[in-house]
Write a protein that holds these residues in place. Structure first.
Motif, short mmCIF file in Angstrom:
data_model
loop_
_atom_site.label_atom_id
_atom_site.label_comp_id
_atom_site.label_asym_id
_atom_site.label_seq_id
_atom_site.Cartn_x
_atom_site.Cartn_y
_atom_site.Cartn_z
N SER A 62 14.41 -1.51 -1.00
CA SER A 62 14.48 -0.86 0.32
C SER A 62 15.82 -1.05 1.02
O SER A 62 16.04 -0.48 2.08
CB SER A 62 13.37 -1.42 1.21
N CYS A 97 9.33 5.31 6.32
CA CYS A 97 8.22 4.51 5.78
C CYS A 97 7.22 5.37 5.03
O CYS A 97 6.62 4.92 4.05
CB CYS A 97 7.51 3.75 6.91
N LEU A 103 8.52 0.81 1.31
CA LEU A 103 9.25 0.36 2.49
C LEU A 103 8.31 -0.28 3.52
O LEU A 103 8.61 -1.34 4.07
CB LEU A 103 10.02 1.52 3.14
N ALA A 104 7.16 0.32 3.76
CA ALA A 104 6.21 -0.26 4.72
C ALA A 104 5.77 -1.65 4.27
O ALA A 104 5.69 -2.58 5.07
CB ALA A 104 5.00 0.65 4.91
N VAL A 157 4.33 0.17 10.50
CA VAL A 157 3.83 -0.26 9.18
C VAL A 157 2.34 0.07 9.05
O VAL A 157 1.91 0.60 8.02
CB VAL A 157 4.10 -1.76 8.96
N ALA A 160 1.96 3.82 8.59
CA ALA A 160 2.42 4.26 7.27
C ALA A 160 1.43 3.87 6.18
O ALA A 160 1.11 4.66 5.29
CB ALA A 160 3.80 3.67 6.98
#
Length: 196
Positions: A62, A97, A103-104, A157, A160
């Protein structure tokens, strides 16, 4: 001899990271470390030597996106309306995200560290980069003073991860983010702009 070993280690790291990026893009945060090792042509121990935890691997995968989001936060800092600048940046974090699998998970707090606010380099970098954006929005009176960047990242987060398997994850995540930041009451009833 040691220079050759360092060169091999660098080549292994680069190869593992390239494979990991593809595997995480295809399979998300749960991508198999053993499969990554197989495709990269190295042993599982080599993968774990470079990336001792799954989080370390996700953070490395990421890094470019995190760097881009940090640069964008700096670019937006001090521009125009504090709330608009913060919301523009947060909307980009949501989009990243949702589109960048893993990424999340790299930004999530898993509770293994004593200080969950700074348990990983990705979230710490975003928090540092976005702090001036948030301060500006708070100074404008558009965001409550007790809101933190960590709160906002946690919200993103959650959205996502909750929308990852939705048929239209980007649209659904954007809708939920808008709902979370504007509230349930129609603006025509309140007569004021909702805060974040």
């Amino acid at each position: 001899m040691s220079e050759g070993l360092r060169s091999d280690a660098r080549r292994n790291y680069t190869r593992i990271l390239a494979v990991a990026e593809e595997e995480v893009a295809a399979h998300g945060a749960g991508a198999s470390l053993e499969q990554i090792a197989r495709i990269a042509g190295v042993g599982s121990a080599t993968v774990r030597r470079h990336f001792p935890t799954r989080r370390a691997l996700l953070e490395a995968v990421s890094r470019k996106r995190i760097d881009a989001l940090c640069a964008r936060a700096r670019e937006l800092t001090g521009t125009g309306d504090g709330r608009e600048a913060l919301m523009a940046w947060l909307s980009e974090v949501v989009a990243y995200c949702v589109s960048a699998r893993g990424l999340a998970a790299a930004l999530s707090y898993d509770g293994t560290e004593a200080d969950p606010v700074h348990e990983n380099a990705c979230s710490a970098a975003l928090e540092e980069a976005a702090a001036p954006l948030l301060r500006h929005a708070v100074q404008d009176g558009a965001v409550a003073p007790d809101i933190t960047v960590a709160d906002l990242i946690t919200l993103i987060v959650g959205i996502a991860m909750a929308t990852e398997h939705h048929p239209t994850p980007a649209a659904h995540a954007a809708r939920l983010f808008h709902l979370a930041t504007t509230g349930l009451t129609p603006q025509s009833r309140t007569g004021t702009r909702a805060g974040a």
